[in-house]
Design an enzyme around this catalytic site. Structure first.
Site, PDB file in Angstrom:
ATOM      1  N   HIS A 237       0.827  -1.206   0.000  1.00 23.14           N
ATOM      2  CA  HIS A 237       0.000   0.000   0.000  1.00 23.14           C
ATOM      3  C   HIS A 237       0.869   1.267   0.000  1.00 23.14           C
ATOM      4  CE1 HIS A 237      -3.591  -2.363   1.036  1.00 23.14           C
ATOM      5  NE2 HIS A 237      -2.902  -2.944   1.980  1.00 23.14           N
TER       6      HIS A 237
HETATM    7  O1  RIB Z   1      -5.033   0.403   4.573  1.00 22.71           O
HETATM    8  C1  RIB Z   1      -3.633   0.337   4.410  1.00 22.71           C
HETATM    9  C2  RIB Z   1      -2.958   1.348   5.277  1.00 22.71           C
HETATM   10  O2  RIB Z   1      -3.235   1.061   6.646  1.00 22.71           O
HETATM   11  C3  RIB Z   1      -1.415   1.295   5.167  1.00 22.71           C
HETATM   12  O3  RIB Z   1      -0.890   2.584   5.395  1.00 22.71           O
HETATM   13  C4  RIB Z   1      -1.018   0.373   6.279  1.00 22.71           C
HETATM   14  O4  RIB Z   1       0.283   0.668   6.801  1.00 22.71           O
HETATM   15  C5  RIB Z   1      -2.048   0.707   7.333  1.00 22.71           C
HETATM   16  O5  RIB Z   1      -1.561   1.845   8.031  1.00 22.71           O
END
Ligand code: RIB
Ligand code: CA
Length: 309
Positions: A237
């Protein structure tokens, strides 16, 4: 080449760690500071993890702690997705990198006063919202804000909401309402980018501290993905925000209008990414597509060059 100055606001977090290491491995950018926020785990742990990551790659990056609680009504206990310590529960020695005595919001503001600055926000947006509140001119000083958050179609914490926005939707509302240029990387983009077991094996083959730490951190994260999604593909992500900055054009973008639902029994934290018409003149953009094979090769080739000092 002028290196783009970054402050990375983060809740490390295993995928945060990969994003941060990619930034340190990329000559296109200079990481001025890591600012920690509560998110995946509490602020004490995210600040400690940011120091641990700074130790891995450099001696002189500022690490500061920010907000321990969201502006919105707190709704989450610590996530176990990233391990109890937030970084895959590996053994770490006492960090060398000190915690800067300033609050994260002051580090962000002072960095913006010192010169052109890009904010990379890969956790809940509490620090950015409070920085805007304390320093209203910040939105005119910052060149660009790249945010991992939101979802066009389906959330990951609830059917409606993605984690970073869900933890603090009021902060997201304030960040989206500011005039600074925003590029949002939502789940529908980030789920296109993931590492697979052969990538973890390649990291181990490097015989570097960074390779060993990355593969170690990603192992429990892969197990979580296997349990939740039925495969060990580890979604990257947060790295999408850094990838956009160090490999411009690799992610296709679209002009949109952003909105967020702050409260609601089912809709808290839902993001509304308005693509209904061409918003060519919008300063708000969203990531749409990325080629994962090209991303994986790029990431691994960059991380392989990193090793602890
Ligand atoms: O939904 C994904 C996000 O939430 C990313 O930033 C992961 O590190 C969590 O913080
Ligand atoms: Ca994160």
């Amino acid at each position: 080449m002028d290196r783009r100055r970054l402050v990375i606001d983060t809740d490390p977090g295993v995928d945060d760690a990969v994003a941060i290491l990619l930034a340190f491995a990329s000559p296109e950018v200079e990481v001025v500071a890591l600012t920690a926020v509560a998110g995946n785990v509490g602020l004490d742990k995210t600040a400690l993890n940011a120091r641990r990551l700074a130790d891995l790659v450099t001696e002189d990056v500022i690490v500061a702690a920010g907000c321990a609680e969201p502006l919105s009504e707190p709704v989450t206990e610590e996530s176990v997705v990233h391990g109890r310590d937030g970084l895959g529960d590996l053994e770490w020695s006492e960090p060398r990198t000190p915690l800067d005595p300033r609050h994260a919001t002051e580090v962000i503001y002072e960095a913006a006063l010192e010169g052109p600055l890009t904010l990379v926000a890969i956790g809940p947006l509490t620090n950015l919202a409070v920085a805007l509140e304390r320093h209203p001119d910040l939105e005119t000083l910052v060149e660009r804000v790249v945010i991992m958050g939101g979802a066009s179609f389906e959330g990951n914490v609830t059917p409606a909401a993605e984690f970073n926005i869900w933890v603090d939707p009021e902060a997201a509302r304030r960040v989206f309402a500011a005039s600074w240029p925003i590029t949002l990387m939502p789940l529908d983009l980030t789920h296109q980018a993931y590492l697979v077991d052969e990538d973890l094996a390649e990291m181990r083959s490097w015989s570097t501290t960074v390779g060993e730490r990355c593969a170690g951190m990603l192992e429990p994260y892969a197990a979580f993905h296997d349990e939740w999604y039925g495969n060990r593909d580890v979604i990257m992500h947060d790295a999408m925000c850094v990838y956009e900055l160090v490999s411009p054009g690799a992610i296709s973008l679209q002009g949109v209008r952003l909105a967020v639902e702050v409260t609601g029994e089912h809709a808290r934290g839902a993001t509304f990414i308005d693509r209904r018409r061409v918003h060519a003149d919008s300063v708000q953009r969203v990531g749409v597509h990325v080629d994962n094979d090209i991303f994986r090769r790029f990431l691994l080739d960059r991380l392989r060059q990193l090793d602890a000092p």
